[in-house]
Scaffold this active site. Sequence first.
Site, PDB file in Angstrom:
ATOM      1  N   SER A  36       0.802  -1.229   0.000  1.00 12.65           N
ATOM      2  CA  SER A  36       0.000   0.000   0.000  1.00 12.65           C
ATOM      3  C   SER A  36       0.833   1.276   0.000  1.00 12.65           C
ATOM      4  CB  SER A  36      -0.938   0.022   1.213  1.00 12.65           C
ATOM      5  OG  SER A  36      -0.185  -0.101   2.394  1.00 12.65           O
ATOM      6  N   ASP A 340      -3.584   7.860   8.189  1.00  9.68           N
ATOM      7  CA  ASP A 340      -4.637   7.038   8.803  1.00  9.68           C
ATOM      8  C   ASP A 340      -4.097   6.144   9.911  1.00  9.68           C
ATOM      9  OD1 ASP A 340      -3.182   5.219   7.380  1.00  9.68           O
ATOM     10  OD2 ASP A 340      -4.783   4.608   6.022  1.00  9.68           O
ATOM     11  N   HIS A 343      -0.568   4.616   7.221  1.00 11.17           N
ATOM     12  CA  HIS A 343       0.073   5.215   6.043  1.00 11.17           C
ATOM     13  C   HIS A 343       0.343   6.686   6.305  1.00 11.17           C
ATOM     14  CE1 HIS A 343      -2.589   1.898   4.684  1.00 11.17           C
ATOM     15  NE2 HIS A 343      -1.477   1.531   4.083  1.00 11.17           N
TER      16      HIS A 343
END
Length: 368
Positions: A36, A340, A343
């Site tokens: 991610s 978040d 990340h």
Amino acid sequence: MKHTAIILILLQCCLALKTNSTILHKYESIFNFGDSLSDTGNFIRSVAGLPVVPKFPYGKTYFGHPTGRFSDGRLIIDFIAEAVGLPHLKPYLEVVNNGSIDARRGVNFAVAGATALDPTFFATRKIRTFTMTNNSLSVQLDWFKKLKSSLCTTQQDCKTYFKKSLFLVGEIGGNDYNFAFANGANFEQLRPIVPIVVGAITNATSMLIEDGAVELVVPGILPMGCMTSYIATSPLLDKDDVNTTTSCLNRYNEFARYHNGYLQQELQHLRQKHSHARIIYADYYGDSMRLFESPKQYGFSKLIQVACCGAGGPLNFNVSMMCGSSSHTCTDPSAFIQWDGVHLTEAAYRHMATGLLDGPFTSPRLVA
Ligand SMILES: *[C@@H]1O[C@H](CO)[C@@H](O)[C@H](O)[C@H]1NC(C)=O
Ligand SMILES: *[C@@H]1O[C@H](CO)[C@@H](O)[C@H](O)[C@H]1NC(C)=O
Ligand SMILES: *[C@@H]1O[C@H](CO)[C@@H](O)[C@H](O)[C@H]1NC(C)=O
Ligand SMILES: *[C@@H]1O[C@H](CO)[C@@H](O)[C@H](O)[C@H]1NC(C)=O
Ligand SMILES: *[C@@H]1O[C@H](CO)[C@@H](O)[C@H](O)[C@H]1NC(C)=O
Ligand SMILES: *[C@@H]1O[C@H](CO)[C@@H](O)[C@H](O)[C@H]1NC(C)=O
């Protein structure tokens, strides 16, 4: 005398500028593998139809809508593509479904939640973990092999083409530890798997070189002990583990440094084996740690452990109510390092990209 000096200074300035852009613009395509930290839309396409993240406010700062990126805006890979003068990388799962996309300018194989090792590895080792996606590094390499025939045909054609391509092998490997730690694995269980995780990364790097890659960047992992998710949920939150200057968790950061040290050692072996390739280590740990150490210097006015988007509470983080399912989003994400809790923000990624492109966080230097 005076004039000569001025001319020399001018010459130095302009040669330096020219060198940077010449070096980056020699790349005609970028191929990226990872999780991610660099997924630009594969994960959302791989789970199409399911109501999963990233929903709004992901994408709120730059794209204005969620794109599949796990941030409020652009990722490091987007800033690298911009510096090279290429469009933002399209996700592989979009490329295979749309014949009008020109894959020859580069493709992104990264999938959020991907691990370096296949999920079966953890099952056979009886390491408790969870699987967010089965599209691990080996699957991403298979995708690359499948796409290869549409990128170049003859061996000579491929050689010429890949010589002008930049390959990023990661960041990958962080999730192999993140998911296991989050499920209660301890350091004693995970330390012995570090050489195996690193082996998967270096094997992938070797395979790409055998396929024609010559310019490769292999990043290390982030200081996980600085991430909101670890700080908010770690059972080890005892006083001696909290770093007195950064408030990060020392043992997790020490673990990340162990992985990164091991990776660098193995990359050194690869360089000896493939002397024609340029294998560049990207120090994501040091590049992000400078932000955690001196946040104000980079414009981050909020506490480094607090996430911009979350479920409220002191760290604005709750693992069962992640960003996108609540309304606690900060008004100015650029004042935060953490987006978040898992990340980083676009602002943090922008500084990291600058550290890789213009700063000292690649070795050998990506831009000489
Ligand atoms: C396919 O890609 C082209 C070029 O990027 C784009 O203009 C078009 O809208 C895409 N088609 C679909 C169905 O997404
Ligand atoms: C991964 O693969 C296994 C075995 O095929 C399957 O049971 C599982 O649902 C898959 N997980 C995900 C997240 O796709
Ligand atoms: C890496 O490659 C070597 C040699 O082919 C193999 O023995 C090893 O199992 C591979 N490691 C991983 C993690 O795939
Ligand atoms: C605390 O963090 C600083 C900055 O990253 C580091 O230099 C130091 O070694 C850390 N302290 C411990 C005990 O790990
Ligand atoms: C996290 O959210 C869940 C679900 O709303 C709630 O039950 C729980 O108390 C929250 N935990 C914390 C630590 O705030
Ligand atoms: C070129 O590199 C120098 C030294 O690393 C740096 O100061 C400068 O900002 C770079 N220029 C560009 C256009 O990236």
